[in-house]
Scaffold this motif. Structure first.
Motif, short mmCIF file in Angstrom:
data_model
loop_
_atom_site.label_atom_id
_atom_site.label_comp_id
_atom_site.label_asym_id
_atom_site.label_seq_id
_atom_site.Cartn_x
_atom_site.Cartn_y
_atom_site.Cartn_z
N UNK A 1 5.32 1.76 0.21
CA UNK A 1 6.26 1.36 -0.73
C UNK A 1 5.93 0.68 -2.07
N UNK A 2 4.58 0.14 -1.90
CA UNK A 2 4.17 -0.84 -3.16
C UNK A 2 4.50 -0.45 -4.67
N UNK A 3 4.81 0.88 -5.08
CA UNK A 3 5.23 0.73 -6.34
C UNK A 3 3.94 1.53 -7.67
N UNK B 1 -0.38 -5.29 -1.58
CA UNK B 1 0.66 -4.10 -2.05
C UNK B 1 1.57 -4.38 -0.46
N UNK B 2 1.73 -5.24 0.08
CA UNK B 2 2.82 -5.53 1.28
C UNK B 2 3.29 -6.51 0.25
N UNK B 3 2.98 -7.36 -0.49
CA UNK B 3 4.03 -8.24 -1.39
C UNK B 3 4.59 -7.75 -1.92
N UNK B 4 4.20 -6.67 -2.82
CA UNK B 4 4.70 -5.99 -3.98
C UNK B 4 6.51 -4.80 -3.35
N UNK C 1 0.24 1.94 7.14
CA UNK C 1 0.59 2.55 6.05
C UNK C 1 2.18 2.06 5.20
N UNK C 2 3.17 2.26 6.16
CA UNK C 2 4.47 2.06 5.87
C UNK C 2 4.44 1.05 4.88
N UNK C 3 3.41 0.07 5.22
CA UNK C 3 3.65 -1.18 4.53
C UNK C 3 3.42 -0.98 2.98
N UNK C 4 1.96 -0.37 3.12
CA UNK C 4 1.59 -0.72 1.08
C UNK C 4 1.83 1.03 0.87
N UNK D 1 -2.04 3.41 -3.19
CA UNK D 1 -1.77 3.55 -2.07
C UNK D 1 -2.43 4.47 -1.54
N UNK D 2 -2.84 5.49 -2.40
CA UNK D 2 -3.96 6.73 -1.78
C UNK D 2 -5.63 5.74 -2.24
N UNK D 3 -5.53 4.83 -2.95
CA UNK D 3 -6.74 3.87 -2.60
C UNK D 3 -6.91 3.88 -1.00
N UNK D 4 -5.68 2.85 0.01
CA UNK D 4 -5.53 2.55 0.70
C UNK D 4 -5.92 3.64 1.95
N UNK D 5 -5.54 4.54 1.38
CA UNK D 5 -4.93 6.20 2.37
C UNK D 5 -6.39 6.29 2.33
N UNK D 6 -7.41 6.24 1.45
CA UNK D 6 -8.82 6.88 1.90
C UNK D 6 -9.86 5.73 2.31
N UNK D 7 -9.28 5.01 2.57
CA UNK D 7 -10.04 4.23 3.61
C UNK D 7 -9.15 4.09 5.14
N UNK D 8 -8.42 5.33 5.79
CA UNK D 8 -7.24 4.69 6.56
C UNK D 8 -8.44 5.28 8.01
N UNK D 9 -8.85 6.47 8.02
CA UNK D 9 -9.68 7.61 9.04
C UNK D 9 -10.37 6.42 9.38
N UNK D 10 -11.06 6.15 8.47
CA UNK D 10 -12.19 4.87 9.18
C UNK D 10 -12.24 3.91 9.64
#
Length: 220
Positions: free
Chosen positions: A139-141, A95-98, A134-137, A146-155
Motif C-alpha cells: 500500500x506504499x503508493x 515502503x512501510x514508511x510511505x 507484503x501487506x506492509x509494502x 511493490x513490484x521490485x520487492x515482490x521479485x525477491x519474495x521467493x528468494x
C-alpha cells in the motif's frame, strides 16, 4: 441464481506451486537436482508443464538452470542471503514508511499475523510471513516499488526456510512483527520503518553471521 464455478488451476500453475512448496518446506533441498521426467511422473503430467514451471521458478530465483548440471534448487549461502536482504533493507523500510504516512489499511497485515499464529506447519508459516511483509509494502503508493520487492519474495522465503531449518527462531520474529505492526498502526512512520529495518538486518546476521563478517572486511 447460478453459481460461478471456481476456476481450475492450470497444470503448469499446479506444478509450479507444488515445487515451490516443496522447496520452501525443505522437501527439496538446495542443490538438489530437479529432473523433468521424474517430476512429470510424480505429478501425473507431461514434461511441458514441468518445464514451464521450472522456467518460471528460475525467473524468481528459486532454481538455477545450467547447461551442464540441468536444473537444481538454488543454493543458499552468505553471499546469496546478503544480496537478497540488502535489497530488502534498501527498499522495504522506506515502503512501510510511505504506507504509514498514507494511512493505508493494514488489515491484511493483521490477518497475516493471525494466520502465522495458527499455522500448522512450516509451509503455512512461511506463507504467512511473506504475506505479512507484503501487506506492509504494497500500500506504499508506488506500484513499481511493490513490484521490485515482490521479485525477491521467493528468494527471501528460501533464505528463511534454510535458516529456520538450522535454527527455528519464529517466535522471536513473530514478536518483532507484532512490534512493527503496533508502531505502524499508531501512525509512527519512522519508528515502524526503523523497527522493520532492525528486524530484517538482525535475521540475516543471526542466520548467516559470515555475511556480516564478509561485509565488514569489504569496508575495512
Amino acid at each position: 441464481m447460478t453459481s460461478v464455478p471456481t476456476p481450475i488451476p492450470s497444470r503448469t500453475q499446479y506444478v509450479l506451486e507444488e515445487i515451490k512448496r516443496r522447496i520452501l518446506t525443505g522437501q527439496l533441498r538446495p542443490g538438489q537436482a530437479l529432473v523433468e521426467t521424474d517430476l512429470a511422473a510424480q505429478f501425473g503430467v507431461s514434461k511441458t508443464p514441468v518445464r514451464e514451471a521450472l522456467k518460471t521458478l528460475a525467473g524468481t530465483g528459486l532454481v538455477v538452470m545450467s547447461q551442464y548440471k540441468g536444473v537444481t534448487v538454488r543454493m543458499v549461502d552468505a553471499d546469496m542471503a546478503r544480496e537478497v536482504y540488502d535489497v530488502r533493507l534498501l527498499l522495504e523500510p522506506e515502503a512501510l514508511r510511505r504506507t504509514v504516512q498514507r494511512r493505508a489499511s493494514l488489515d491484511a497485515a493483521r490477518d497475516a499475523l493471525r494466520s502465522a499464529d495458527t499455522a500448522a506447519d512450516t509451509a503455512q508459516r512461511s506463507l504467512a510471513n511473506r504475506e505479512f511483509h507484503r501487506a506492509l509494502y504494497v500500500p506504499c503508493g508506488n506500484p513499481l516499488l511493490g513490484k521490485m520487492l515482490d521479485e525477491v519474495r521467493d528468494q527471501a522465503a528460501l533464505v528463511s526456510a534454510v535458516a529456520w531449518a538450522a535454527d527455528p527462531s519464529w517466535e522471536r520474529e513473530a514478536a518483532e512483527h507484532r512490534e512493527i505492526l503496533e508502531l505502524a498502526l499508531a501512525g509512527d512512520a519512522q519508528g515502524a520503518s526503523r523497527a522493520l529495518r532492525d528486524h530484517i538486518a538482525s535475521f540475516v546476521e543471526r542466520a548467516f553471521p559470515e555475511a556480516r563478517e564478509e561485509e565488514g572486511e569489504q569496508h575495512s
